[in-house]
Design an enzyme around this catalytic site. Structure first.
Site, PDB file in Angstrom:
ATOM      1  N   LYS B  79       0.852  -1.208   0.000  1.00 55.63           N
ATOM      2  CA  LYS B  79       0.000   0.000   0.000  1.00 55.63           C
ATOM      3  C   LYS B  79       0.881   1.248   0.000  1.00 55.63           C
ATOM      4  CE  LYS B  79      -3.964   1.898   2.582  1.00 55.63           C
ATOM      5  NZ  LYS B  79      -4.873   1.700   3.745  1.00 55.63           N
ATOM      6  N   SER B 149      -9.609   1.764   2.787  1.00 55.44           N
ATOM      7  CA  SER B 149      -8.713   2.534   1.954  1.00 55.44           C
ATOM      8  C   SER B 149      -7.680   1.698   1.209  1.00 55.44           C
ATOM      9  CB  SER B 149      -7.983   3.571   2.820  1.00 55.44           C
ATOM     10  OG  SER B 149      -7.188   2.937   3.797  1.00 55.44           O
ATOM     11  N   SER B 173     -10.158  -0.613   6.902  1.00 51.91           N
ATOM     12  CA  SER B 173      -9.553  -0.434   5.578  1.00 51.91           C
ATOM     13  C   SER B 173      -8.800  -1.636   5.017  1.00 51.91           C
ATOM     14  CB  SER B 173      -8.619   0.784   5.584  1.00 51.91           C
ATOM     15  OG  SER B 173      -9.389   1.967   5.617  1.00 51.91           O
TER      16      SER B 173
END
Lengths: 63, 468
Positions: B79, B149, B173
């Site tokens: 990420k 996210s 997330s």
């Protein structure tokens, strides 16, 4: 607790206290602030007594 | 079957036995990224050349008898919230455009030590402040969101663009994209994995962990990244158990809590049906079901946002004043509003959190895990602003996305999301297994038991373009 008042220029006042320039953005921020406070106010329903805050959060139950 | 379709566990078995090389695997994954990236937008940055070099090095090491273990030579997506030495690390924000750190986040360093091969940085909703990931599309239907996210990691893992995608989880997330993209996702206990080198959204709610194809894959990654870090103030100094040792131990006699309120309120019928069917599978495997009542249901979202918003605004306080115009409008608004929440309201939320944690501990006196839907629906359409429920309620889409995942952030308890079915549109649906603090082993064992008894876990998404 009584309902919060957003009359007058609450966003401008809050932003000035925060030393944040939101000039021209007050109308956009207003509904979001009201919505978040409406949500947060649900915390008022909980009797807290002497409950301390979960500062330095530790997930362990027996810590 | 193409190598990119293998789970981490299956690929590791082939690499160790010599029937698959890290270079073959990495080339297959990079080709898959080439095929799907235009439709998905899962990656903020793809590093093919560096991945090929790392795969070649892994191949030499293994040939020389220096096999490091099951993560050696396995393609990894990280990420964009995580620092990665020598690779752009921008939190998918113009505020950090061009930023290339010199060191790796602790979790990344541990995965590289285990021999993993970074193929790219996956998109995050800007600074992890949202559940949509607007840059990215869902590989099961590209007219829909991947969730967030960690949406880039969810989309990439589901589509075959990496075997593991690292995520972070402040209000759900990791589990939100896992549920919407049909992968497994593990939010470990608060403090189990160091967050150092990962941009913070909310210090007291942030967790980091993996998204992968299978439960065993997640266990293998957790094994590598778990452990105390004295420089992460939230880190917990406790021994790290062997997370794979009891994975196949079964769940006979395990007490499984089924919520009578909150988690099944306002969920789509297909979610209700799929999760209850999955619970039936657990019962069929010998688990004892116990109905439980979730404490403080009306305060979950209130406490979550009253804590998250001021902490996020504190983290961004300086750049909100120096680079405000570089934030996307949605993130900027949330950061500005977070500056207007009173300290007394923040502290009140922390006090309610204390009561909530105690009440969940009491609830767990009679159960070993809690099972519940991860999300109230399959992936929403891109641009959907509300979820409309049969009782007439129109729920803000972000609030709906985090409604069922936030309790495990507030309590810090481990939570595993795994796919348990599909809705009438063919979109994956997730169930979460929530356990006692630091008892990831039991959570994983329950997930593994379900995985072994069903065919819903481990599927590759076909990458379907929009209908019509």
């Amino acid at each position: 607790m009584t309902a919060r008042s957003f009359s007058g220029d609450p966003i401008g006042h809050a932003a000035r206290i925060a030393r944040l320039d939101v000039t021209g953005r007050e109308n956009m921020l207003g509904p979001v602030v009201e919505g978040i406070y409406a949500l947060i106010d649900q915390l008022d329903e909980v009797p807290l007594g002497e409950t301390p805050p979960a500062i330095g959060f530790d997930p362990r139950w027996e810590a | 079957m193409e190598p990119f379709e293998l789970s981490l566990t299956a690929a590791a078995t082939e690499i160790e036995s010599g029937t698959l090389s890290p270079r073959e695997l990495t080339e297959s994954v990079l080709r898959r990224i080439d095929e799907t990236e235009e439709a998905l937008g899962a990656f903020a940055h793809v590093c093919g050349d560096a991945a090929r070099k790392a795969a070649a090095q892994a191949e030499r090491e293994i040939a020389d008898g220096r096999y490091r273990g099951p993560l050696h030579g396995i393609p990894l997506g990280v990420k964009d919230l995580y620092d990665t030495a020598g690779l752009p690390s921008t939190s998918s924000s113009q505020v950090r455009a061009g930023r290339v750190p010199e060191t790796d986040a602790v979790a990344v360093a541990r995965l590289l030590d285990a021999g993993m091969v970074i193929v790219g940085k996956t998109h995050t909703h800007e600074f992890a402040y949202g559940g949509l990931t607007p840059t990215t599309r869902n590989p099961w239907d590209t007219s829909r969101i991947p969730g967030g996210s960690s949406g880039g990691s969810g989309a990439a893992v589901a589509a075959g663009g990496c075997m593991v995608g690292m995520g972070s989880d402040t209000a759900g997330s990791i589990r939100i994209p896992a549920s919407l993209c049909g992968t497994v996702g593990l939010k470990p206990t608060y403090g189990r994995v160091s967050r150092r080198g990962v941009a913070s959204l909310s210090w007291s709610l942030d967790h980091v962990g993996p998204l992968a194809r299978t439960v065993r894959d997640c266990a293998l990654v957790l094994q590598a990244i778990a452990g105390f870090d004295r420089l992460d103030t939230g880190s917990v100094d406790v021994p790290v158990p062997d997370f794979t040792a009891g994975l196949d131990g079964g769940i006979v006699g395990l007490r499984v809590g089924v919520p009578s309120n909150y988690f099944f309120d306002r969920v789509h019928d297909d979610v209700d049906r799929s999760v209850r069917t999955a619970i039936g599978v657990l019962e069929g495997l010998g688990a004892e079901l116990r109905e439980v009542s979730i404490p403080y249901p009306d305060q979950v979202l209130a406490a979550e946002w009253a804590i998250l918003m001021p902490e996020a605004s504190a983290y961004h306080q300086e750049t909100l004043r120096s680079k405000a115009e570089l934030y996307t409008e949605q993130t900027r608004v949330l950061l500005e509003v977070g500056e207007m929440i009173l300290a007394t309201d923040y502290i009140k939320a922390l006090r309610v959190r204390t009561l909530m944690q105690r009440a969940w501990a009491d609830m767990f006196a009679d159960i070993d895990v809690l099972v519940a839907p991860t999300e109230p629906f399959g992936a929403p359409l891109v641009g959907a602003m509300e979820a409309n429920w049969p009782d007439g309620v129109a729920e803000d889409i972000t609030m709906a996305l985090v409604r069922l995942t936030s309790p495990a952030n507030l309590t810090g308890m481990p939570s595993l999301s795994l796919p348990v079915g599909f809705d009438e549109e063919g979109l994956p649906l997730g169930m979460q297994v929530i356990g006692r603090p630091l008892d990831e082993a039991t959570v994983l064992r329950v997930g593994r038991a379900y995985e072994s008894a069903s065919d819903t876990v481990g599927r590759i998404a076909p990458v379907v373009p929009p209908k019509g």
